[in-house]
Design a protein around this motif. Structure first.
Motif, PDB file in Angstrom:
ATOM      1  N   UNK A  66       1.034  -1.189  -0.051  1.00 15.63           N
ATOM      2  CA  UNK A  66       0.166   0.032  -0.099  1.00 15.63           C
ATOM      3  C   UNK A  66       0.880   1.369   0.043  1.00 15.63           C
ATOM      4  N   UNK A  67       2.004   1.302   0.766  1.00 13.29           N
ATOM      5  CA  UNK A  67       2.800   2.506   0.744  1.00 13.29           C
ATOM      6  C   UNK A  67       3.470   2.468  -0.574  1.00 13.29           C
ATOM      7  N   UNK A  68       3.869   1.280  -1.125  1.00 14.60           N
ATOM      8  CA  UNK A  68       4.504   1.443  -2.622  1.00 14.60           C
ATOM      9  C   UNK A  68       3.671   2.062  -3.461  1.00 14.60           C
ATOM     10  N   UNK A  69       2.392   1.669  -3.565  1.00 18.43           N
ATOM     11  CA  UNK A  69       1.645   2.035  -4.502  1.00 18.43           C
ATOM     12  C   UNK A  69       1.096   3.634  -4.518  1.00 18.43           C
ATOM     13  N   UNK A 533       5.844  14.715  -5.163  1.00 17.82           N
ATOM     14  CA  UNK A 533       4.391  14.399  -5.125  1.00 17.82           C
ATOM     15  C   UNK A 533       4.337  12.889  -5.653  1.00 17.82           C
ATOM     16  N   UNK A 534       5.405  12.317  -6.431  1.00 14.18           N
ATOM     17  CA  UNK A 534       5.513  11.303  -7.235  1.00 14.18           C
ATOM     18  C   UNK A 534       6.012  10.216  -6.301  1.00 14.18           C
ATOM     19  N   UNK A 535       6.752  10.623  -4.821  1.00 18.35           N
ATOM     20  CA  UNK A 535       7.377  10.004  -4.022  1.00 18.35           C
ATOM     21  C   UNK A 535       6.810   9.796  -2.737  1.00 18.35           C
ATOM     22  N   UNK A 536       5.346   9.875  -2.795  1.00 15.38           N
ATOM     23  CA  UNK A 536       4.494   9.807  -1.539  1.00 15.38           C
ATOM     24  C   UNK A 536       4.678   8.675  -0.484  1.00 15.38           C
ATOM     25  N   UNK A 537       4.952   7.560  -1.298  1.00 12.96           N
ATOM     26  CA  UNK A 537       5.048   6.358  -0.614  1.00 12.96           C
ATOM     27  C   UNK A 537       6.432   6.265   0.041  1.00 12.96           C
ATOM     28  N   UNK A 539       8.182   8.841   0.999  1.00 13.04           N
ATOM     29  CA  UNK A 539       8.026   9.954   2.154  1.00 13.04           C
ATOM     30  C   UNK A 539       7.404   9.497   3.375  1.00 13.04           C
ATOM     31  N   UNK A 540       6.258   8.583   3.089  1.00 12.52           N
ATOM     32  CA  UNK A 540       5.794   8.040   4.220  1.00 12.52           C
ATOM     33  C   UNK A 540       6.548   6.977   4.936  1.00 12.52           C
ATOM     34  N   UNK A 541       7.407   6.106   3.946  1.00 13.51           N
ATOM     35  CA  UNK A 541       7.970   4.928   4.421  1.00 13.51           C
ATOM     36  C   UNK A 541       9.051   5.655   5.580  1.00 13.51           C
ATOM     37  N   UNK A 542       9.727   6.802   4.809  1.00 16.55           N
ATOM     38  CA  UNK A 542      10.944   7.471   5.436  1.00 16.55           C
ATOM     39  C   UNK A 542      10.661   7.916   6.807  1.00 16.55           C
ATOM     40  N   UNK A 543       9.481   8.695   6.737  1.00 16.43           N
ATOM     41  CA  UNK A 543       9.046   9.429   7.835  1.00 16.43           C
ATOM     42  C   UNK A 543       8.565   8.574   9.083  1.00 16.43           C
ATOM     43  N   UNK A 544       8.156   7.382   8.679  1.00 21.84           N
ATOM     44  CA  UNK A 544       7.693   6.386   9.729  1.00 21.84           C
ATOM     45  C   UNK A 544       9.109   5.613  10.219  1.00 21.84           C
ATOM     46  N   UNK A 753      18.077   5.226  -0.224  1.00 21.83           N
ATOM     47  CA  UNK A 753      16.636   5.041   0.151  1.00 21.83           C
ATOM     48  C   UNK A 753      16.152   3.938  -0.551  1.00 21.83           C
ATOM     49  N   UNK A 754      16.597   3.217  -1.414  1.00 23.03           N
ATOM     50  CA  UNK A 754      16.123   1.986  -2.144  1.00 23.03           C
ATOM     51  C   UNK A 754      16.135   0.834  -1.324  1.00 23.03           C
ATOM     52  N   UNK A 755      16.998   0.736  -0.120  1.00 18.84           N
ATOM     53  CA  UNK A 755      16.928  -0.473   0.800  1.00 18.84           C
ATOM     54  C   UNK A 755      16.366   0.095   1.979  1.00 18.84           C
ATOM     55  N   UNK A 756      15.807   0.887   2.312  1.00 15.48           N
ATOM     56  CA  UNK A 756      15.051   1.511   3.529  1.00 15.48           C
ATOM     57  C   UNK A 756      14.037   0.479   3.713  1.00 15.48           C
ATOM     58  N   UNK A 757      13.255   0.000   2.814  1.00 13.37           N
ATOM     59  CA  UNK A 757      12.330  -0.959   3.120  1.00 13.37           C
ATOM     60  C   UNK A 757      12.776  -2.265   3.980  1.00 13.37           C
TER      61      UNK A 757
END
Length: 954
Positions: A66-69, A533-537, A539-544, A753-757
């Motif tokens: 959902x975050x990635x979407x 705005x294309x990176x909203x997912x 931004x959410x992941x990083x912020x969390x 950032x690509x490995x923050x998941x």
């Protein structure tokens, strides 16, 4: 959550029943009692972790989907050092997604790292051949930081008392310019940005950096500029695009002294900025000053060619505050991918890709010219893949139109755009983009036009061969490539094969579920400078994730921008420096560092413009409080910060840490706690609560990002509220840091950032109780190993109650004195038992530092202990004279299959004792591909690119 879906039970190796056996061995009823005894009450946190309840693996992936979407992946032609690329499936599946490659450790034990080392030597050869200079290293963190390292190298190479300024091309990548500025500022080095198509600026200079091709796309002849730079007694640095160098004259042939750049477009996805393998190459005269890791060729005990890391690779551990760089890591996994991309395509394939990319750009340029619209034209004549285009309508409108068509392009100024084509560009893309940006008041068909005439001046074109070594011609079919990758993988010991008990390095499980999301297109294919705005997912992941890390550590704010632990150190120290300056105390420049500290601490302090003062350690391995008080009194006026590792580098919870923090604060200083050993604190103690002001965190240790053979890593910096305004910032992304920040620490706004998941998924699945239990079991495992080994090897340092933290140090110094058997002999003999050695001779020479982590089950812990106990019995045979001191299985280890398959066995011990010291090895045996490597020979005879095949023959 049921036991079947409880991820923490899968991550933590020992079962509840096995934990009880281990607790009984160390004398405690439960994990809580052990934690109470081991961890000083003065640092224990008063509150549990305020984190979400744990998710199952399925639930975590669903939430991450959902975050990635929320990320919107457009085709990005933004350029600026980041380009679309195609990762060959055989490399994606068999390197990036393969634990045999991503769970390996840094190749400090070269005998069991020959596969990785060969791949890295291939990388060095690719870089050296394409750049046209003599020696390349095994990768840097990214292009921007490689350029900053080049500045430091140029400064050393000029050796002038008053070196002057460092000049940077106005057409350099903007993030590179800003990283250089941020790194030069604390060192007092002036940075001058100038148009290098005109004359060099007046005044003393020690180095000049040119971008090739420029950020605008312009390609120019570098030779006249090189002559001008050398005429001023300066070093010429070129930041070059490797793919372009298959067509363009090499920087080395034009006079470059140092060449830096990125290998990202060799098959490594955008990843929203990283991780990517930067590179640095230098002319031969500078090779011994080259920062980072350097793979060289030496010989083994049988005289056969073998690979190893060269002497200067960990020079910051030897030279400490006199080190010339704080780099102690690389981007090995990404460098391996890039090297295999070159092996897969070969020189012909790479050139064909480059020609296709250039042809796409030329076609687009010709098509624009054919529109015959006033104010709509390509700027400049010579380019590789990037076009700078003047547009009649506002550039902002043109960029928006392209975006509506599915393309991100770059606005340069009010009426100028830039478009950077890449390997993924198709003719349909050219047609669609042309239609989008050709905005007429009436509609008509817009057609592509084939270029005619020259598209690059003849004098700019490459005319020499590259990648002539057979390895770049031998693996054209996928079958051959697959087998080559497997052959290299089989030479190495990675975490998928056995326990890697490296102290201070925390080689724990990198779960498949944590790794899976990094290749999802929504995370992998986003350009770091795509509209936010294309990176909203993301931004959410990083912020969390930053919020979770702040909660775990007790700090106010976290930045994930630093893309290695050493960079996190630097970011933290720069924040401290800026904080003091903001209070009118910029003179505070003394950094106190315990003598036991990791070598990067001192190197980072020097790079932050600080003076290092060493604080002694006492016989128990703790900071000597009397010496500390004396140093505080002496340097009170100028004290900036103390850097301590907690638990200590010796693997002990120091009782005096709160007293240290209070004393430093009373003297006006700040407290930096190195987060290398955070695996012993999570859920039990918070550095931000027990007195620290700033820490860096190793996400590639405590939070499960895999080491990848020596990289990638991420070293976020965590700070108290008073330091938050001085966290890293980024010129191209105001959202990435505070306006008052210290500038960029890495080229990309959020680093790798690509490995923050990976850490996000780990924390989400472990939950607060799972994280605390992981820490408790890590402490239990270390104390269990210490208890089993102590009758055979003295355990050097212990804390209260004779307990250690998450690691222990086996002391072999007395054994060596009595028998001649060294810690290195034991490390090499462990290879015959199928194990990677513990950390050798750090932090104390002649010792082995062991960290079992929470992920190893009891059977594996016992297998490792059994191996070391058996080796102790072998040492006794040497000590009693049963085995010769010069000819025994330890001194001759590791034993290759070839050394055993000889007609006449001339040793006093048997072949069986050499190969199968434990019966269990008969069922599962790792064979070292080479014998013990002669390190000194390799340093005397430095060979750092692919040797000819005959080097491996008798």
């Amino acid at each position: 959550m049921t036991a079947q879906t409880n991820f923490s039970d899968r991550h933590i190796g020992p079962s509840p029943a096995d934990r009880q056996k281990m607790l009984a061995a160390v004398g405690f009823a439960d994990l809580g009692a052990l934690a109470d005894a081991a961890v000083p009450a003065s640092i224990r946190t008063a509150r549990p972790l305020d984190l979400p309840a744990p998710l199952s693996e399925t639930e975590a992936l669903a939430k991450l989907r959902k975050i990635a979407s929320r990320n919107r992946v457009l085709t990005s032609y933004i350029g600026l050092g980041y380009h679309g690329t195609i990762t060959p499936g055989v490399i994606l599946r068999n390197v990036l997604e393969n634990p045999g490659w991503y769970t390996a450790y840094t190749p400090y034990q070269p005998e069991i790292s020959q596969g990785r080392l060969e791949a890295l030597l291939n990388f060095q050869t690719v870089v050296s051949d394409l750049t046209g200079v003599d020696v390349a290293n095994a990768s840097m963190l990214d292009e921007g930081t490689a350029a900053a390292e080049a500045l430091a190298l140029a400064l050393r190479a000029t050796r002038r008392k008053e070196p002057g300024a460092f000049v940077v091309d106005a057409d350099a990548l903007p993030q590179t310019v800003e990283v250089i500025r941020a790194r030069a500022l604390p060192l007092g080095i002036p940075v001058v940005v100038a148009d290098l198509s005109e004359a060099l600026p007046e005044g003393e200079i020690f180095g000049v950096l040119a971008q090739y091709p420029g950020a605008s796309g312009a390609v120019r002849d570098l030779a006249p500029l090189a002559d001008a730079v050398h005429g001023r007694g300066a070093q010429f640095v070129v930041a070059a695009d490797l793919l372009a160098l298959t067509l363009l004259k090499s920087p080395g042939s034009c006079g470059a002294d140092i060449v830096v750049g990125s290998a990202q477009r060799f098959g490594v996805p955008f990843g929203f900025g990283g991780p990517h393998a930067g590179y640095m190459a230098v002319r031969e005269e500078l090779q011994r000053q080259l920062p980072g890791r350097l793979v060289g060729v030496s010989v083994d005990s049988g005289g056969r060619a073998a690979y190893r890391l060269a002497l200067q690779t960990r020079e910051q551990h030897i030279r400490r505050e006199k080190a010339t760089s704080n780099i102690c890591t690389a981007q090995v996994l990404l460098a391996v991918m890039a090297s295999m991309y070159a092996v897969y395509h070969g020189p012909e394939g790479l050139t064909a890709i480059a020609r296709r990319v250039h042809h796409r750009a030329a076609t687009f340029a010709a098509s624009i010219a054919a529109q015959d619209v006033e104010g709509f034209e390509v700027v400049g004549e010579d380019y590789f893949d990037t076009l700078t285009i003047r547009v009649p309508s506002p550039a902002e409108t043109t960029v928006a139109a392209a975006r509506r068509a599915g393309y991100n392009i770059r606005q340069v100024d009010a009426h100028t755009i830039a478009v950077a084509f890449d390997e993924t560009t198709t003719e349909d893309d050219l047609q669609n983009l042309l239609e989008a940006i050709e905005q007429r008041s009436f509609r008509r068909a817009v057609a592509l036009v084939e270029p005619s005439g020259r598209t690059l001046a003849e004098g700019l074109l490459r005319d020499d061969a590259f990648l002539t070594h057979p390895v770049f011609h031998a693996h054209r079919s996928e079958t051959a490539m697959l087998r080559y990758l497997r052959r290299l993988q089989d030479k190495d010991i990675a975490l998928d094969r056995s326990m890697i008990p490296l102290g201070s390095c925390t080689m724990k499980l990198n779960a498949t579920t944590e790794m899976e999301p990094i290749t999802w297109p929504e995370f992998a294919n986003l350009h770091p400078f795509a509209p936010i705005e294309q990176a909203a997912g993301y931004v959410e992941l990083i912020t969390e994730l930053e919020g979770w890390l702040a909660e775990i550590t007790g700090y106010a704010k976290v930045s994930v921008q630093p893309n290695a632990g050493s960079q996190g150190e630097l970011a933290g120290l720069l924040a401290v420096r800026a904080y003091h300056a903001s209070r009118g105390e910029g003179h505070r420049d003394v950094c106190l560092i315990p003598s036991s500290a990791h070598g990067t601490n001192a190197a980072s302090a020097v790079m932050a413009g600080m003076r290092v003062v060493v604080v002694k350690c006492d016989d128990a391995g703790n900071v000597d409080l009397d010496d500390l008080r004396g140093k505080l009194d002496k340097h009170a006026e100028n004290l900036s910060v103390i850097m301590v590792t907690y638990p200590s580098t010796h693997g002990v919870y120091e009782e005096g840490i709160t007293e240290i923090c209070a004393a430093v604060h009373a003297a006006g200083g700040q407290v930096y706690v190195d987060g290398a050993n955070l695996n012993a604190l999570v859920g039990l103690a918070r550095p931000g609560e027990f007195g620290a002001d700033v820490s860096h965190l190793n996400l590639h240790k405590t939070f499960c990002i895999p080491h990848g053979g020596g990289g990638p890593g991420i070293g976020p910096v965590a700070v108290g509220a008073h330091l938050a305004p001085f966290l890293p910032s980024h010129p191209l992304r105001p959202e990435a840091g505070p306006e008052t920040g210290v500038g960029p620490i890495s080229a990309a706004p959020w680093g790798s950032a690509g490995i923050l998941p990976i850490p996000w998924t780990y924390i989400a699945m472990m939950g607060p109780e799972g994280l605390r239990r992981a820490t408790e079991v890590a402490v239990l495992a270390a104390n269990y190993v210490a208890r089993r080994l102590s009758p055979h090897f003295p355990i050097l340092y212990t804390g209260q109650g004779g307990l250690v933290a998450h690691e222990c140090i086996a002391d072999l110094r007395k054994i060596t004195k009595e028998t001649g058997v060294t810690a290195e002999d034991v490390a090499k003999r462990l290879i015959d038992y199928g194990f990677h050695a513990p950390t050798l001779s750090f932090p104390v020479a002649g010792t082995l530092m062991i960290e079992p982590t929470e992920s190893e089950d009891l059977a594996e812990l016992d297998r490792f202990c059994d191996a070391l106990i058996a080796i102790r019995a072998e040492i006794d045979k040497v000590g009693t004279g049963e085995w010769d001191t010069a000819d025994n299985p330890l001194r001759n280890a590791p034993h290759t299959a070839e050394t055993l398959l000889v007609d006449e066995w001339k040793h006093s011990y048997t072949r069986e004792e050499a190969a199968y010291p434990l019966p269990s090895l008969r069922a599962h045996k790792y064979w070292s591909p080479v014998g013990r490597i002669d390190q000194a020979y390799g340093d005397r005879n430095l060979v750092c690119s692919c040797p000819p095949p005959e080097a491996f023959e008798d």
